[in-house]
Design an enzyme around this catalytic site. Structure first.
Site, PDB file in Angstrom:
ATOM      1  N   LYS A 108      -1.083  -4.783   2.759  1.00  0.00           N
ATOM      2  CA  LYS A 108       0.255  -4.207   2.698  1.00  0.00           C
ATOM      3  C   LYS A 108       0.304  -3.035   1.731  1.00  0.00           C
ATOM      4  CE  LYS A 108       5.126  -5.465   2.259  1.00  0.00           C
ATOM      5  NZ  LYS A 108       6.102  -6.569   2.188  1.00  0.00           N
TER       6      LYS A 108
ATOM      7  N   GLU B  18      -9.501  -8.048  -3.406  1.00  0.00           N
ATOM      8  CA  GLU B  18     -10.471  -8.733  -2.544  1.00  0.00           C
ATOM      9  C   GLU B  18     -10.694  -7.945  -1.254  1.00  0.00           C
ATOM     10  OE1 GLU B  18      -7.945 -12.067  -4.514  1.00  0.00           O
ATOM     11  OE2 GLU B  18      -7.619 -10.069  -3.644  1.00  0.00           O
TER      12      GLU B  18
ATOM     13  N   GLY C 267       3.830 -10.666   3.988  1.00  0.00           N
ATOM     14  CA  GLY C 267       2.466 -10.884   4.457  1.00  0.00           C
ATOM     15  C   GLY C 267       2.317 -12.070   5.386  1.00  0.00           C
ATOM     16  N   ARG C 268       2.916 -13.207   5.020  1.00  0.00           N
ATOM     17  CA  ARG C 268       2.738 -14.406   5.844  1.00  0.00           C
ATOM     18  C   ARG C 268       3.611 -14.390   7.091  1.00  0.00           C
ATOM     19  NH1 ARG C 268       5.096 -15.223   1.137  1.00  0.00           N
ATOM     20  NH2 ARG C 268       7.105 -16.281   0.899  1.00  0.00           N
TER      21      ARG C 268
ATOM     22  N   GLU D 147       3.625 -21.452   0.359  1.00  0.00           N
ATOM     23  CA  GLU D 147       3.913 -20.223  -0.364  1.00  0.00           C
ATOM     24  C   GLU D 147       5.393 -19.877  -0.272  1.00  0.00           C
ATOM     25  OE1 GLU D 147       0.857 -16.970  -0.788  1.00  0.00           O
ATOM     26  OE2 GLU D 147       2.311 -15.892   0.448  1.00  0.00           O
TER      27      GLU D 147
ATOM     28  N   HIS E 211     -11.208 -40.358  12.636  1.00  0.00           N
ATOM     29  CA  HIS E 211     -12.363 -41.000  12.026  1.00  0.00           C
ATOM     30  C   HIS E 211     -12.540 -40.577  10.573  1.00  0.00           C
ATOM     31  CE1 HIS E 211     -13.844 -42.678  15.868  1.00  0.00           C
ATOM     32  NE2 HIS E 211     -13.225 -41.622  16.366  1.00  0.00           N
TER      33      HIS E 211
ATOM     34  N   LYS F  70      -4.203 -13.837 -10.445  1.00  0.00           N
ATOM     35  CA  LYS F  70      -4.771 -12.505 -10.214  1.00  0.00           C
ATOM     36  C   LYS F  70      -4.722 -11.660 -11.492  1.00  0.00           C
ATOM     37  CE  LYS F  70      -3.633 -12.010  -5.296  1.00  0.00           C
ATOM     38  NZ  LYS F  70      -2.918 -11.172  -4.303  1.00  0.00           N
TER      39      LYS F  70
END
Length: 514
Positions: A201, A207, A260-261, A346, A377, A487
């Site tokens: 964005k 990263e 963002g999400r 978030e 399982h 961060k």
């Protein structure tokens, strides 16, 4: 409003707790009351005419007509209708950052000016996607999509779900700064036929930009004469992408009002369109838009995301459930729990209200899950006989995603439905180790098929479910300041000259980072 909200919560908390078996016994029409078929068609055509649909079943939860009435009262006290109006009107719904949240406008449902802007940006992306598929950038067999958080989770989910057997371009979504992830993509991609999409964005995410720099170096080291010419930038800060060296014609912007999400529907969806083609990408948006209109226009328990929020908050705030589990009985949805973790935790993992006051009850439960039948399982032992109350969502598709013997899919669906039945009914045994208490809640979301429109609808349903829960709790689901502190400390470590607690100092020394 606060007093009215508190009174509503008090009424909800005072409701009697009946077992699921009692609820079914007392209300023979319970399935009809708490199940709804949602059609994805724009014109409401019936399934014989070809419409796909999704069946939502909350009958195996502890929701009752009386509880729903009280939750409807809570929605009124919380100002739900006005907050929903503000969301679709493009008004501020993120007060801490003074922003709107206009992801529905990306799908064509929202403020007119925002819808028009989104259409123009989508046209720009369509032209670039079409040019790439037509060979304008040379032969393109691979795309390495680099992002993190919402810039990666949404594309990874959609590509994995929809492009397994018919990908037009082989897409690899990379989010982890761990170089092992990027090297794995390098190992299977031909640099001469690979594009790199950089999704950020702000175009400053450390990263993402570190991974992008390494990807360009890989291209250059392997004989690509113009590595920057192989980059597509997906960003709300196009000027920074230009500064970084991306050609203006290969920058796909999106609006600052898109979080963002919630950004899959913007240019962040570029890798999805590259993989599955533009028509299917548009179908995914259309499925989401169908949910948008339903959420905007339906009230009370008829509103499916709102009804889901009623159930979620009942278990989290009244019954003390600390987690919510999601199990997709479909390999194509194996990444859905990961996607929902960010979307829900978030958004609603907050400890203060939208006004900044401390919350008076738990907010978001921990979202987790897996894929059936693998999870049976592994974690289902705890669900059936453990001491934790865990509401479960089962998600499945009536149509299979494979061409093998039909026995595969029959067994898959039988296991899905059997787990919900077993959680509810349990089984008594005089041997305590073999006793199943039952009365454990689940909801089921059963799709006709897992096509692009259905996936879009599923994601939008969960977006609005998260928003509805936030409004009922009085919190802001659109900021995420909790992401920033770690961060900031990492940057201080990188810059040096800072002191930390003795444990952190020792770890830095052991790793040679002091």
């Amino acid at each position: 409003m606060g007093d009215l909200r508190a009174k509503s919560w008090a009424k909800i908390s005072a409701q009697p707790e009946s077992t699921l078996a009692q609820l079914f016994s007392d209300h023979p029409d319970r399935v009809a009351q708490l199940s709804t078929r949602f059609l994805l068609s724009d014109d409401g055509q019936d399934e014989e005419a070809g419409a796909g649909g999704i069946w939502f079943d909350w009958s195996k939860t502890h929701l009752t007509a009386s509880l729903i009435d009280d939750f409807n009262e809570l929605a009124g006290a919380a100002g739900f209708a006005d907050m929903r109006r503000r969301l679709f009107a493009g008004e501020v719904v993120n007060p801490t950052e003074g922003r709107a949240a206009e992801h529905p406008a990306l799908r064509g449902v929202g403020r007119d000016s925002s819808v028009e802007e989104a259409e123009a940006l989508r046209h720009r992306m369509r032209m670039l996607v079409g040019a790439i598929h037509a060979g304008a950038l040379g032969e393109v067999k691979h795309l390495i999509h680099i992002g993190i958080g919402g810039s990666a989770l949404g594309p990874a989910l959609a590509v994995d779900a929809l492009a397994r057997d018919l990908a037009l371009v082989d897409v690899h979504v990379i989010s982890n700064i761990d170089g092992v992830a990027l090297e794995a993509a390098f190992a299977v991609c031909d640099p001469q036929t690979t594009l790199v999409a950089v999704a950020s964005k702000t175009f400053t995410t450390i990263e993402t930009m570190t991974n992008a720099t390494s990807a360009l170096k890989w291209l250059a080291d392997n004989g690509v004469s113009d590595p920057s010419g192989r980059v597509i930038a997906l960003t709300a800060a196009p000027e920074r992408a230009v500064e970084w060296g991306v050609d203006e014609t290969r920058i796909l912007p999106f609006a600052e009002s898109v979080g963002g999400r919630y950004s899959l529907w913007s240019s962040i969806g570029f890798p999805v369109a590259i993989a599955i083609g533009w028509e299917d990408f548009e179908s995914m948006l259309a499925g989401a838009a169908a949910i948008d209109r339903h959420f905007r226009d339906s009230d009370g328990a008829d509103n499916l995301p709102l009804r889901a929020a009623f159930s979620d908050l009942y278990y989290a705030r009244v019954r003390g459930a600390q987690t919510r589990a999601v199990f997709a009985y479909d390999e194509r949805l194996r990444l859905l729990p990961d996607y929902l973790q960010q979307l829900e935790m978030e958004s609603n993992g907050k400890s203060v209200t939208a006004e900044g006051a401390p919350v008076d009850a738990p907010t978001a439960p921990i979202t987790w899950g897996g894929v059936g039948t693998d999870a049976q399982h592994a974690v289902f032992q705890l669900l059936h006989q453990g001491t934790h109350l865990v509401p479960v969502d089962f998600i499945a598709s009536i149509a299979p995603g494979d061409d093998l013997d039909a026995a595969h899919h029959r067994i898959l669906l039988m296991n899905c439905f059997a787990q919900g039945a077993a959680l509810m009914s349990g089984r008594h045994s005089d041997d305590p180790a073999r006793n199943y208490p039952g009365n454990r809640p689940s909801a089921t979301i059963l799709c006709d098929d897992l096509d692009p429109a259905t996936l879009g609808a599923l994601i939008a349903f969960h977006e609005h479910r998260t928003f509805a829960a936030a409004v009922l709790m009085g919190i802001n689901p659109f900021d995420q300041f909790g992401v920033e502190l770690g961060k900031e400390i990492a940057k201080k470590i990188q810059q040096g000259g800072e002191s930390f607690d003795p444990s952190t100092e020792n770890l830095l020394a052991l790793a040679g980072l002091d």
